[in-house]
Design an enzyme around this catalytic site. Structure first.
Site, PDB file in Angstrom:
ATOM      1  N   ARG A 119       0.810  -1.241   0.000  1.00  0.00           N
ATOM      2  CA  ARG A 119       0.000   0.000   0.000  1.00  0.00           C
ATOM      3  C   ARG A 119       0.836   1.279   0.000  1.00  0.00           C
ATOM      4  NH1 ARG A 119      -2.904  -3.289   3.367  1.00  0.00           N
ATOM      5  NH2 ARG A 119      -4.791  -4.068   2.354  1.00  0.00           N
ATOM      6  N   LYS A 140       2.016  11.531 -11.388  1.00  0.00           N
ATOM      7  CA  LYS A 140       1.185  10.556 -12.106  1.00  0.00           C
ATOM      8  C   LYS A 140       2.019   9.307 -12.342  1.00  0.00           C
ATOM      9  CE  LYS A 140      -1.903  13.308 -14.998  1.00  0.00           C
ATOM     10  NZ  LYS A 140      -2.260  13.524 -16.405  1.00  0.00           N
ATOM     11  N   GLU A 182       8.491  18.866 -25.085  1.00  0.00           N
ATOM     12  CA  GLU A 182       7.721  19.175 -23.872  1.00  0.00           C
ATOM     13  C   GLU A 182       8.263  20.453 -23.211  1.00  0.00           C
ATOM     14  OE1 GLU A 182       4.962  17.674 -23.191  1.00  0.00           O
ATOM     15  OE2 GLU A 182       5.105  15.547 -23.706  1.00  0.00           O
ATOM     16  N   LYS A 223       5.434  23.199 -14.789  1.00  0.00           N
ATOM     17  CA  LYS A 223       4.682  21.985 -14.461  1.00  0.00           C
ATOM     18  C   LYS A 223       4.321  21.977 -12.977  1.00  0.00           C
ATOM     19  CE  LYS A 223       3.566  17.414 -14.942  1.00  0.00           C
ATOM     20  NZ  LYS A 223       3.762  16.162 -15.644  1.00  0.00           N
ATOM     21  N   GLU A 233      -5.963  16.902 -11.552  1.00  0.00           N
ATOM     22  CA  GLU A 233      -6.452  17.171 -12.897  1.00  0.00           C
ATOM     23  C   GLU A 233      -7.947  17.465 -12.988  1.00  0.00           C
ATOM     24  OE1 GLU A 233      -4.257  15.137 -15.876  1.00  0.00           O
ATOM     25  OE2 GLU A 233      -5.825  15.382 -17.370  1.00  0.00           O
ATOM     26  N   ARG A 237      -4.681  21.691 -14.968  1.00  0.00           N
ATOM     27  CA  ARG A 237      -3.705  20.666 -15.380  1.00  0.00           C
ATOM     28  C   ARG A 237      -3.951  20.241 -16.835  1.00  0.00           C
ATOM     29  NH1 ARG A 237      -0.986  16.097 -11.439  1.00  0.00           N
ATOM     30  NH2 ARG A 237       0.496  15.337 -12.976  1.00  0.00           N
ATOM     31  N   ASN A 241      -1.865  19.572 -21.691  1.00  0.00           N
ATOM     32  CA  ASN A 241      -2.146  18.760 -22.879  1.00  0.00           C
ATOM     33  C   ASN A 241      -2.089  19.569 -24.174  1.00  0.00           C
ATOM     34  OD1 ASN A 241      -2.478  16.237 -21.720  1.00  0.00           O
ATOM     35  ND2 ASN A 241      -4.549  16.748 -21.059  1.00  0.00           N
ATOM     36  N   HIS A 244      -1.501  17.849 -27.454  1.00  0.00           N
ATOM     37  CA  HIS A 244      -1.586  16.408 -27.210  1.00  0.00           C
ATOM     38  C   HIS A 244      -2.798  15.715 -27.838  1.00  0.00           C
ATOM     39  CE1 HIS A 244       1.816  17.051 -24.664  1.00  0.00           C
ATOM     40  NE2 HIS A 244       1.830  15.806 -24.224  1.00  0.00           N
ATOM     41  N   HIS A 248      -1.669  12.368 -29.513  1.00  0.00           N
ATOM     42  CA  HIS A 248      -2.129  11.041 -29.079  1.00  0.00           C
ATOM     43  C   HIS A 248      -2.792  10.290 -30.227  1.00  0.00           C
ATOM     44  CE1 HIS A 248      -2.194  12.434 -24.598  1.00  0.00           C
ATOM     45  NE2 HIS A 248      -1.040  11.882 -24.922  1.00  0.00           N
ATOM     46  N   HIS A 261       7.127  10.320 -28.503  1.00  0.00           N
ATOM     47  CA  HIS A 261       5.997  11.107 -28.015  1.00  0.00           C
ATOM     48  C   HIS A 261       6.178  12.599 -28.339  1.00  0.00           C
ATOM     49  CE1 HIS A 261       2.791  12.488 -25.460  1.00  0.00           C
ATOM     50  NE2 HIS A 261       3.638  13.189 -24.726  1.00  0.00           N
TER      51      HIS A 261
HETATM   52  N1  LIG Z   1       3.758  10.664 -15.427  1.00  0.00           N
HETATM   53  C1  LIG Z   1       3.643  11.702 -16.216  1.00  0.00           C
HETATM   54  O1  LIG Z   1       3.163  12.772 -15.832  1.00  0.00           O
HETATM   55  C2  LIG Z   1       4.156  11.586 -17.618  1.00  0.00           C
HETATM   56  C3  LIG Z   1       4.276  12.740 -18.405  1.00  0.00           C
HETATM   57  C4  LIG Z   1       4.816  12.599 -19.687  1.00  0.00           C
HETATM   58  C5  LIG Z   1       5.193  11.349 -20.149  1.00  0.00           C
HETATM   59  N2  LIG Z   1       5.038  10.251 -19.361  1.00  0.00           N
HETATM   60  C6  LIG Z   1       5.433   8.925 -19.815  1.00  0.00           C
HETATM   61  O2  LIG Z   1       6.834   8.939 -20.026  1.00  0.00           O
HETATM   62  C7  LIG Z   1       7.161   7.968 -21.005  1.00  0.00           C
HETATM   63  C8  LIG Z   1       8.139   8.571 -21.979  1.00  0.00           C
HETATM   64  O3  LIG Z   1       9.302   8.924 -21.289  1.00  0.00           O
HETATM   65  P1  LIG Z   1      10.695   9.105 -22.043  1.00  0.00           P
HETATM   66  O4  LIG Z   1      10.514   9.943 -23.234  1.00  0.00           O
HETATM   67  O5  LIG Z   1      11.683   9.491 -21.021  1.00  0.00           O
HETATM   68  O6  LIG Z   1      10.954   7.673 -22.662  1.00  0.00           O
HETATM   69  P2  LIG Z   1      11.526   6.284 -22.150  1.00  0.00           P
HETATM   70  O7  LIG Z   1      11.561   6.140 -20.701  1.00  0.00           O
HETATM   71  O8  LIG Z   1      10.775   5.280 -22.942  1.00  0.00           O
HETATM   72  O9  LIG Z   1      13.025   6.368 -22.688  1.00  0.00           O
HETATM   73  C9  LIG Z   1      13.250   6.494 -24.068  1.00  0.00           C
HETATM   74  C10 LIG Z   1      14.416   5.633 -24.542  1.00  0.00           C
HETATM   75  O10 LIG Z   1      15.632   6.236 -24.136  1.00  0.00           O
HETATM   76  C11 LIG Z   1      16.448   5.293 -23.444  1.00  0.00           C
HETATM   77  N3  LIG Z   1      17.197   6.098 -22.476  1.00  0.00           N
HETATM   78  C12 LIG Z   1      16.747   6.664 -21.331  1.00  0.00           C
HETATM   79  N4  LIG Z   1      17.708   7.407 -20.778  1.00  0.00           N
HETATM   80  C13 LIG Z   1      18.796   7.292 -21.564  1.00  0.00           C
HETATM   81  C14 LIG Z   1      20.103   7.850 -21.526  1.00  0.00           C
HETATM   82  N5  LIG Z   1      20.472   8.695 -20.565  1.00  0.00           N
HETATM   83  N6  LIG Z   1      20.966   7.513 -22.521  1.00  0.00           N
HETATM   84  C15 LIG Z   1      20.574   6.689 -23.528  1.00  0.00           C
HETATM   85  N7  LIG Z   1      19.362   6.158 -23.633  1.00  0.00           N
HETATM   86  C16 LIG Z   1      18.480   6.454 -22.662  1.00  0.00           C
HETATM   87  C17 LIG Z   1      15.488   4.287 -22.879  1.00  0.00           C
HETATM   88  O11 LIG Z   1      16.125   3.030 -22.720  1.00  0.00           O
HETATM   89  C18 LIG Z   1      14.423   4.234 -23.955  1.00  0.00           C
HETATM   90  O12 LIG Z   1      14.779   3.352 -24.965  1.00  0.00           O
HETATM   91  C19 LIG Z   1       5.862   7.523 -21.639  1.00  0.00           C
HETATM   92  O13 LIG Z   1       5.539   6.241 -21.178  1.00  0.00           O
HETATM   93  C20 LIG Z   1       4.849   8.541 -21.132  1.00  0.00           C
HETATM   94  O14 LIG Z   1       3.553   7.993 -20.995  1.00  0.00           O
HETATM   95  C21 LIG Z   1       4.527  10.359 -18.111  1.00  0.00           C
HETATM   96 ZN   LIG Z   2       3.412  14.782 -23.325  1.00  0.00          ZN
END
Ligand SMILES: NC(=O)c1ccc[n+]([C@@H]2O[C@H](COP(=O)([O-])OP(=O)(O)OC[C@H]3O[C@@H](n4cnc5c(N)ncnc54)[C@H](O)[C@@H]3O)[C@@H](O)[C@H]2O)c1
Ligand SMILES: [Zn+2]
Length: 357
Positions: A119, A140, A182, A223, A233, A237, A241, A244, A248, A261
């Site tokens: 939990r 999130k 972003e 943010k 949200e 918040r 988007n 987005h 999406h 993304h």
């Molecule tokens: N929680 C939230 O508020 C929120 C907001 C935006 C996005 N997200 C989520 O975040 C995710 C996307 O995150 P992301 O863009 O960081 O992608 P990711 O975590 O998928 O990483 C992208 C790629 O880069 C590689 N990588 C990471 N760090 C590295 C480094 N320092 N050197 C070399 N390679 C590296 C990873 O292995 C992966 O292949 C999505 O799942 C999205 O839904 C969440």
């Molecule tokens: Zn985004």
């Protein structure tokens, strides 16, 4: 080193800069030393590149490491269960502290694991991508369901975000582009002068470490301010988007992973600027072109195929499309858009892009 307090129900600090991970054996010693186990949930690619460096900071806590598949694959129900199995097999308890090591994907997964194991146990984000300036802040957490991305998750804030910019050296160009999308989104919805600075960048590779850290700090503060006002949200918040709705739709239509993304968000922001009748569209398109975003893709995507996905967007209601638009820079609002308007703005944007690429 820069630092910034996020004042949610449970406040925490974001530390940004070279060698921020040094804080793990300094400012966060107390939290980690009292834990019965310190568990790193690591993206396997990031582990390959940078785990040794992180481990050398954590030696005194004898951390356990659990590697999950790199990137989005980490956010599956299977890897969520594997994390729990690992924690149970290692006799972890409510006094365990989890560290998320990787990009947004591992951050979302590890946050969800931390919020559900017994939990809830404390966790620290150690993000390694530029995009994670967005995902690591705000609380999130999520994994994906086969029927939809981020459909299973919680709101759960970390104890701290330790954002060490030295990890960015190994980021592939498309991940830099993804993250910077972003960053500029945060500028569009908040601050014109900062937007000008970002639009002047013609080559991300030429940014210095301190310049990038400063942009990330600004992005995080935008943010954080929004999340502080609207943690769950209900209102503002939604402005995060911006860009987005179309993004999406493109990601879902093409299949996740075809483009990053942030690359999709850039196309979505161009469309939102077109719908907003903004005078900044041309500057933005030039910036996107200079920095290698795939603008040409918009010429190939059929509007009719994207429309059903845009209608499914969380902001939309049964019939109408809802978009975050901009009155002027820093003044986002949510607007209902008729289908025919959406179609003609899409056509117009295509004409503009065709002329410039
Ligand atoms: N929680 C939230 O508020 C929120 C907001 C935006 C996005 N997200 C989520 O975040 C995710 C996307 O995150 P992301 O863009 O960081 O992608 P990711 O975590 O998928 O990483 C992208 C790629 O880069 C590689 N990588 C990471 N760090 C590295 C480094 N320092 N050197 C070399 N390679 C590296 C990873 O292995 C992966 O292949 C999505 O799942 C999205 O839904 C969440
Ligand atoms: Zn985004």
């Amino acid at each position: 080193m820069r630092e910034l307090l996020v004042e949610t129900g449970h406040p925490y600090t974001v530390h940004i800069g070279q060698h921020a991970i040094g804080l793990l054996s300094d400012r966060y010693r107390e939290l980690l030393a009292q834990a019965d186990r310190v568990v790193i949930i690591a993206d396997s690619r990031v582990a390959e590149l940078h785990l040794d460096k992180l481990l050398s900071e954590l030696e005194e806590y004898h951390p356990l490491v659990f590697q999950v598949p790199a990137g989005e694959q980490a956010k599956s129900a299977a890897s969520f269960m594997e994390c729990h199995s690992f924690l149970l097999a290692e006799n972890c308890s409510r006094n365990t502290v989890i560290l998320a090591f990787g990009g947004g994907a591992v951050g979302d997964l590890a946050g969800f694991v931390a919020s559900t194991f017994m939990r809830g146990v404390p966790f620290i984000q150690v993000p390694t991508t530029i995009l994670a300036h967005d995902s690591a802040v705000g609380g999130k957490t999520a994994i994906n369901h086969p029927l939809g991305k981020n459909m299973i998750g919680t709101f759960y804030q970390p104890q701290a975000v330790i954002y060490d910019s030295s990890f960015f050296d190994t980021l592939p160009d498309k991940e830099v582009r993804s993250g910077m999308a972003e960053v500029i989104k945060h500028a569009f919805i908040s601050n014109e002068q900062w937007l000008e600075e970002l639009l002047a960048i013609e080559d991300f590779g030429a940014m210095s470490e301190s310049e990038l850290s400063l942009h990330l700090e600004k992005g995080i503060s935008v943010k954080a301010a929004i999340v502080e006002e609207d943690e769950f949200e209900g209102g503002v918040r939604k402005f995060l988007n911006f860009g987005h709705t179309l993004a999406h739709a493109i990601e879902a239509f093409l299949g996740y992973g075809k483009l990053t993304h942030g690359e999709a968000v850039v196309l979505g922001m161009a469309y939102a600027l077109e719908l907003s009748d903004s005078n900044r569209l041309n500057d933005f398109l030039k910036w996107a072109k200079d920095n290698g975003y795939p603008l040409g893709l918009l010429l190939e995507l059929p509007f009719e195929a994207l429309l059903p996905y845009m209608k499914k967007d969380k902001k939309s209601t049964a019939a109408a499309l809802n978009f975050v638009l901009l009155g002027s820079i820093g003044r986002p609002y949510v607007e209902k858009v008729e289908e025919h308007q959406a179609q003609s703005a899409f056509n117009q944007l295509r004409i503009t892009i065709k002329e410039m690429i």
